[in-house]
Enzyme design. Structure first.
Site, PDB file in Angstrom:
ATOM      1  N   ASN A  16       0.843  -1.216   0.000  1.00  0.00           N
ATOM      2  CA  ASN A  16       0.000   0.000   0.000  1.00  0.00           C
ATOM      3  C   ASN A  16       0.870   1.255   0.000  1.00  0.00           C
ATOM      4  O   ASN A  16       0.541   2.257  -0.641  1.00  0.00           O
ATOM      5  CB  ASN A  16      -0.942  -0.004   1.202  1.00  0.00           C
ATOM      6  N   ILE A  95      -2.234  -1.065  17.692  1.00  0.00           N
ATOM      7  CA  ILE A  95      -3.357  -0.227  18.153  1.00  0.00           C
ATOM      8  C   ILE A  95      -2.820   1.174  18.444  1.00  0.00           C
ATOM      9  O   ILE A  95      -1.631   1.332  18.733  1.00  0.00           O
ATOM     10  CB  ILE A  95      -3.994  -0.809  19.439  1.00  0.00           C
ATOM     11  N   LEU A  96      -3.676   2.163  18.341  1.00  0.00           N
ATOM     12  CA  LEU A  96      -3.317   3.544  18.689  1.00  0.00           C
ATOM     13  C   LEU A  96      -4.342   4.011  19.724  1.00  0.00           C
ATOM     14  O   LEU A  96      -5.542   3.823  19.541  1.00  0.00           O
ATOM     15  CB  LEU A  96      -3.336   4.440  17.446  1.00  0.00           C
ATOM     16  N   HIS A 112      -8.654  -0.600   5.176  1.00  0.00           N
ATOM     17  CA  HIS A 112      -9.068  -1.887   5.754  1.00  0.00           C
ATOM     18  C   HIS A 112      -9.546  -2.784   4.612  1.00  0.00           C
ATOM     19  O   HIS A 112     -10.340  -2.335   3.774  1.00  0.00           O
ATOM     20  CB  HIS A 112     -10.168  -1.678   6.799  1.00  0.00           C
ATOM     21  N   ALA A 182      -8.588  -2.984  -5.375  1.00  0.00           N
ATOM     22  CA  ALA A 182      -9.256  -2.013  -4.486  1.00  0.00           C
ATOM     23  C   ALA A 182      -8.265  -1.198  -3.655  1.00  0.00           C
ATOM     24  O   ALA A 182      -8.135   0.016  -3.839  1.00  0.00           O
ATOM     25  CB  ALA A 182     -10.243  -2.749  -3.568  1.00  0.00           C
TER      26      ALA A 182
HETATM   27  C1  GRF Z   1      -2.879  -6.190   3.745  1.00  0.00           C
HETATM   28  O1  GRF Z   1      -3.679  -7.293   4.153  1.00  0.00           O
HETATM   29  C2  GRF Z   1      -3.745  -4.975   3.685  1.00  0.00           C
HETATM   30  O2  GRF Z   1      -5.051  -5.329   3.333  1.00  0.00           O
HETATM   31  C3  GRF Z   1      -3.759  -4.483   5.084  1.00  0.00           C
HETATM   32  O3  GRF Z   1      -2.438  -4.744   5.569  1.00  0.00           O
HETATM   33  C4  GRF Z   1      -1.902  -5.886   4.864  1.00  0.00           C
HETATM   34  C5  GRF Z   1      -0.503  -5.645   4.369  1.00  0.00           C
HETATM   35  O4  GRF Z   1      -0.486  -4.497   3.591  1.00  0.00           O
HETATM   36  N1  GRF Z   1      -4.103  -3.084   5.108  1.00  0.00           N
HETATM   37  P1  GRF Z   1       0.908  -3.918   2.968  1.00  0.00           P
HETATM   38  O5  GRF Z   1       1.309  -4.796   1.829  1.00  0.00           O
HETATM   39  O6  GRF Z   1       1.944  -3.951   4.086  1.00  0.00           O
HETATM   40  O7  GRF Z   1       0.566  -2.533   2.517  1.00  0.00           O
END
Ligand code: GRF
Length: 206
Positions: A16, A95-96, A112, A182
């Site tokens: 991400n 958690i925060l 999410h 997505a």
């Molecule tokens: C993925 O399952 C994503 O859906 C969730 O965190 C996991 C790892 O994401 N938000 P990334 O490849 O470290 O961005």
């Protein structure tokens, strides 16, 4: 040009984060600029991605800071000393506290991997989300970007994108499709939307 400084909090592979880096490179993310990457896991591959993109990258672990409170204090110092305006949680598995989320009210967003309010809240993260979706037998799932408050996955929804479940999907295959179709699209889009809003709010105050 005056832009919102963005910090991205990560814990894992950083796909991400990579989507945000690519969006900045191709001009889709322009009201904010990636300014700091922080991982709570020192060995997160996301830190490699940050370095390769020439971004400042820090590892701040709870263990080094003597627990949750110390961790959040170090994190807040790193963010506030750099005048960070927007915090993006991108695969961030920690958690925060309410203290932290209140300090940055309406300035933290999270991706999410489901269509909230399905399959979210305490204990729903990573592959577990897709295992639950497959176990329930939903035909459509997807991803959500939402503001972060003290309730896990409880903040106002910003963007969502639906993804079809295919026959024979395993959690891993479904996770990959949800990321590709997505997450990696709506997170950069949401980062741009919220940065533009914050920039507009800032300029209307001056
Ligand atoms: C993925 O399952 C994503 O859906 C969730 O965190 C996991 C790892 O994401 N938000 P990334 O490849 O470290 O961005």
């Amino acid at each position: 040009m005056n832009r919102i400084k963005i910090a991205v909090l990560v814990s894992g592979g950083g796909t991400n984060l990579q989507a945000l880096i690519d969006a900045q490179k191709n001009g889709k993310l322009h009201s904010g600029e990636l300014a700091l990457i922080v991982s709570n896991k020192p060995d997160a591959y996301a830190l490699e991605r940050a370095k390769r993109a020439g971004l400042e990258a820090l590892a701040i672990s709870r263990a080094d800071c003597g627990g949750q409170e110390g961790f959040e204090t170090s994190l807040m110092e790193a963010l506030d000393s750099r005048r960070i305006g927007l915090i993006v949680l991108a695969g961030f598995m920690s958690i925060l506290s309410a203290r932290f989320t209140k300090h940055y009210e309406n300035r933290i967003i999270n991706i999410h991997p489901s269509l909230i309010p399905s399959f979210c809240g305490k204990g729903f993260y990573g592959l577990r989300v897709h295992e639950a979706a497959l176990a329930y037998g939903v035909k459509v799932t997807g991803a959500t970007v939402h503001y972060v408050n003290e309730i896990p996955d409880g903040g106002k929804i910003i963007l969502q994108k639906a993804v079809y479940v295919q026959p024979g999907d395993t959690p891993e295959i479904l996770q990959r499709r949800v990321m590709e179709q997505a997450e990696w699209l709506i997170l950069p889009e949401a980062a741009e939307l919220v940065s533009a809003k914050l920039l507009n709010d800032k300029e209307s105050k001056t």
